[in-house]
Design a protein around this motif. Structure first.
Motif, short mmCIF file in Angstrom:
data_model
loop_
_atom_site.label_atom_id
_atom_site.label_comp_id
_atom_site.label_asym_id
_atom_site.label_seq_id
_atom_site.Cartn_x
_atom_site.Cartn_y
_atom_site.Cartn_z
N ALA A 91 0.83 -1.21 0.00
CA ALA A 91 0.00 0.00 0.00
C ALA A 91 0.86 1.25 0.00
O ALA A 91 0.47 2.29 -0.57
CB ALA A 91 -0.92 0.00 1.21
N GLN A 92 2.03 1.19 0.60
CA GLN A 92 2.92 2.35 0.63
C GLN A 92 3.46 2.68 -0.75
O GLN A 92 3.95 3.79 -0.97
CB GLN A 92 4.06 2.08 1.61
CG GLN A 92 3.58 1.84 3.04
CD GLN A 92 4.69 1.40 3.96
OE1 GLN A 92 5.68 2.11 4.16
NE2 GLN A 92 4.55 0.21 4.56
N GLN A 93 3.37 1.74 -1.68
CA GLN A 93 3.85 1.97 -3.03
C GLN A 93 2.73 2.34 -4.01
O GLN A 93 2.91 3.24 -4.85
CB GLN A 93 4.56 0.72 -3.56
CG GLN A 93 5.70 0.23 -2.70
CD GLN A 93 6.30 -1.05 -3.25
OE1 GLN A 93 6.53 -1.18 -4.46
NE2 GLN A 93 6.55 -2.02 -2.38
N PHE A 94 1.60 1.66 -3.91
CA PHE A 94 0.60 1.74 -4.98
C PHE A 94 -0.69 2.45 -4.59
O PHE A 94 -1.55 2.65 -5.44
CB PHE A 94 0.26 0.33 -5.47
CG PHE A 94 1.45 -0.41 -6.03
CD1 PHE A 94 2.38 0.24 -6.83
CD2 PHE A 94 1.65 -1.75 -5.74
CE1 PHE A 94 3.48 -0.43 -7.34
CE2 PHE A 94 2.74 -2.43 -6.25
CZ PHE A 94 3.66 -1.76 -7.05
N SER B 166 -4.04 7.44 -1.93
CA SER B 166 -4.25 8.30 -0.78
C SER B 166 -3.05 8.23 0.16
O SER B 166 -2.57 7.14 0.49
CB SER B 166 -5.52 7.87 -0.03
OG SER B 166 -5.60 8.45 1.24
N GLU B 167 -2.60 9.40 0.61
CA GLU B 167 -1.52 9.43 1.58
C GLU B 167 -1.97 8.81 2.90
O GLU B 167 -1.17 8.23 3.63
CB GLU B 167 -1.04 10.87 1.80
CG GLU B 167 -0.34 11.47 0.60
CD GLU B 167 0.92 10.70 0.22
OE1 GLU B 167 1.64 10.24 1.13
OE2 GLU B 167 1.19 10.57 -0.99
N ARG B 168 -3.25 8.94 3.19
CA ARG B 168 -3.79 8.35 4.41
C ARG B 168 -3.70 6.83 4.35
O ARG B 168 -3.31 6.18 5.32
CB ARG B 168 -5.25 8.78 4.60
CG ARG B 168 -5.92 8.23 5.85
CD ARG B 168 -5.23 8.68 7.10
NE ARG B 168 -5.93 8.26 8.31
CZ ARG B 168 -5.37 8.27 9.51
NH1 ARG B 168 -4.12 8.69 9.69
NH2 ARG B 168 -6.07 7.87 10.57
N VAL B 169 -4.05 6.23 3.21
CA VAL B 169 -3.96 4.78 3.06
C VAL B 169 -2.51 4.33 3.13
O VAL B 169 -2.20 3.28 3.73
CB VAL B 169 -4.61 4.35 1.73
CG1 VAL B 169 -4.40 2.86 1.48
CG2 VAL B 169 -6.11 4.66 1.74
N GLY C 290 -3.54 3.06 -7.52
CA GLY C 290 -4.30 4.27 -7.27
C GLY C 290 -5.56 4.05 -6.47
O GLY C 290 -5.60 3.24 -5.53
N HIS C 291 -6.63 4.75 -6.86
CA HIS C 291 -7.87 4.73 -6.09
C HIS C 291 -8.51 3.34 -6.07
O HIS C 291 -9.09 2.95 -5.05
CB HIS C 291 -8.85 5.74 -6.69
CG HIS C 291 -10.12 5.87 -5.91
ND1 HIS C 291 -10.18 6.41 -4.64
CD2 HIS C 291 -11.41 5.49 -6.21
CE1 HIS C 291 -11.43 6.38 -4.20
NE2 HIS C 291 -12.19 5.83 -5.12
N ASP C 292 -8.42 2.60 -7.17
CA ASP C 292 -8.97 1.25 -7.19
C ASP C 292 -8.31 0.37 -6.13
O ASP C 292 -8.98 -0.42 -5.45
CB ASP C 292 -8.81 0.62 -8.58
CG ASP C 292 -9.72 1.25 -9.60
OD1 ASP C 292 -10.69 1.93 -9.20
OD2 ASP C 292 -9.48 1.07 -10.81
N PHE C 293 -7.01 0.51 -6.00
CA PHE C 293 -6.30 -0.24 -4.95
C PHE C 293 -6.81 0.17 -3.58
O PHE C 293 -7.08 -0.68 -2.72
CB PHE C 293 -4.80 0.00 -5.05
CG PHE C 293 -4.00 -0.68 -3.97
CD1 PHE C 293 -3.47 -1.94 -4.18
CD2 PHE C 293 -3.79 -0.06 -2.74
CE1 PHE C 293 -2.75 -2.59 -3.17
CE2 PHE C 293 -3.07 -0.69 -1.74
CZ PHE C 293 -2.55 -1.95 -1.96
N THR D 101 -10.46 -1.28 -2.84
CA THR D 101 -10.55 -2.73 -2.72
C THR D 101 -9.76 -3.24 -1.51
O THR D 101 -10.23 -4.12 -0.78
CB THR D 101 -10.06 -3.41 -4.00
OG1 THR D 101 -10.72 -2.82 -5.13
CG2 THR D 101 -10.35 -4.89 -3.98
N ALA D 102 -8.57 -2.70 -1.30
CA ALA D 102 -7.77 -3.14 -0.16
C ALA D 102 -8.45 -2.79 1.16
O ALA D 102 -8.52 -3.62 2.08
CB ALA D 102 -6.38 -2.52 -0.22
N VAL D 103 -8.99 -1.57 1.27
CA VAL D 103 -9.67 -1.17 2.49
C VAL D 103 -10.92 -2.03 2.72
O VAL D 103 -11.23 -2.42 3.86
CB VAL D 103 -10.04 0.33 2.44
CG1 VAL D 103 -11.02 0.68 3.56
CG2 VAL D 103 -8.79 1.18 2.55
N LYS D 104 -11.61 -2.36 1.64
CA LYS D 104 -12.81 -3.21 1.77
C LYS D 104 -12.48 -4.53 2.44
O LYS D 104 -13.12 -4.93 3.42
CB LYS D 104 -13.43 -3.45 0.40
CG LYS D 104 -14.62 -4.41 0.44
CD LYS D 104 -15.16 -4.69 -0.96
CE LYS D 104 -14.22 -5.58 -1.76
NZ LYS D 104 -14.81 -6.00 -3.04
#
Length: 290
Positions: free
Chosen positions: A117-120, A123-126, A175-178, A181-184
């Motif tokens: 997540a730190q790469q792809f 959101s800076e928050r994610v 980006g946003h798709d990641f 989906t990852a947060v979900k």
């Protein structure tokens, strides 16, 4: 009758023979139909056939588990009170063992997810949440392996099949798709293990398991709050809370009852009668005094 049957069976063949061939314009139209209707080529495996999160070879993101000798595998059909073993910290059963397995598997997929997540992530928050979760799961995994060693519990070196499917879904995204989906899947998974922690904390007979469940409870609750702070959690897709009638029925079936439920009934009735008589006497005295 024979003639009718012959005509009926020959009808489709005759119709097929007589059907006109598609025009060239129809063929061109089929060739340029929307891409969504075209057969989709299989997507490449983002892990090239490897098992996501596998640390069995010692080269993974988390160290492989050093399972104690004689520690058996835990299955998904573990039942409360099954296969109890006495330890110096108290009794453990299959639910205690399965809890340690679940915590280990959580780290095997959530820590790699936090790192990628730190790469792809867009959101800076994610990205920041990914960093925090990766560090937290490294600590929690160290504690999990220590507790498992003390209690002679075998731990896996691979995430569950369901967790692997989640990773394969969002690993190629950017980006946003990641983010979405990852947060979900992260929030969905944390909600499930949060319920398991509460059950173990409330019911385990083992002091070490009780302390570790408290530790895991704080961390998982923290992660759920962090994920919810992104504004990307899809609450409508989360399972409903498993409390209500089943829990009440279980509590009623297992609640202790007094040895003699009627032992207090006669004294209470006698007190009520005496109080009523005293009340009548008092009322008569007041009336006579008037």
């Amino acid at each position: 009758m024979a003639a009718v049957l012959a005509a009926w069976t020959a009808g489709p063949a005759a119709t097929a023979v007589a059907a006109p061939k598609p025009a060239a314009a129809d063929l061109r139209a089929a060739a340029v139909r929307p891409a969504a209707l075209q057969p989709q080529a299989p997507q490449p495996d983002p892990f090239n056939g490897a098992i996501p999160g596998d640390v069995g070879n010692g080269n993974g993101l988390l160290p492989p588990a050093n399972n104690p000798p004689g520690a058996g595998a835990i299955v998904e059909t573990a039942l409360p009170g099954a296969n109890t073993t006495q330890t110096r910290f108290g009794t453990i059963d299959d639910v205690d063992r399965l809890f340690l397995v679940k915590v280990r598997q959580a780290g095997l997929w959530e820590r790699p997810t936090g790192l990628i997540a730190q790469q792809f992530a867009a959101s800076e928050r994610v990205k920041e949440i990914g960093r925090i979760m990766a560090e937290d799961h490294k600590q929690l995994d160290e504690e999990c392996r220590f507790v498992a060693g003390q209690l002679n519990v075998a731990l896996p070196d691979q995430p569950s099949a369901e967790q692997q499917a989640w990773m394969r879904e969002f690993w190629p995204m950017r980006g946003h798709d990641f983010d979405v989906t990852a947060v979900k899947w992260l929030r969905f998974a944390h909600g499930g293990v949060f319920s398991a922690i509460a059950s173990v904390r409330a019911n385990t007979r083992n002091e070490m398991m009780r302390l570790y469940a408290e530790r895991a409870n704080l961390m998982v609750n923290k992660h759920m709050s962090l994920l919810e702070s992104t504004g990307l959690v899809q609450y409508d897709n989360l399972p409903h809370a498993a409390i209500g009638a089943p829990a009440v029925a279980l509590a009623a079936a297992t609640a202790p009852t007094p040895k003699d439920a009627n032992m207090f009934r006669l004294p209470v009735v006698a007190l009520v009668v005496v109080a009523g008589l005293l009340g009548l006497v008092s009322i008569r005295r007041v009336v006579r005094g008037l």
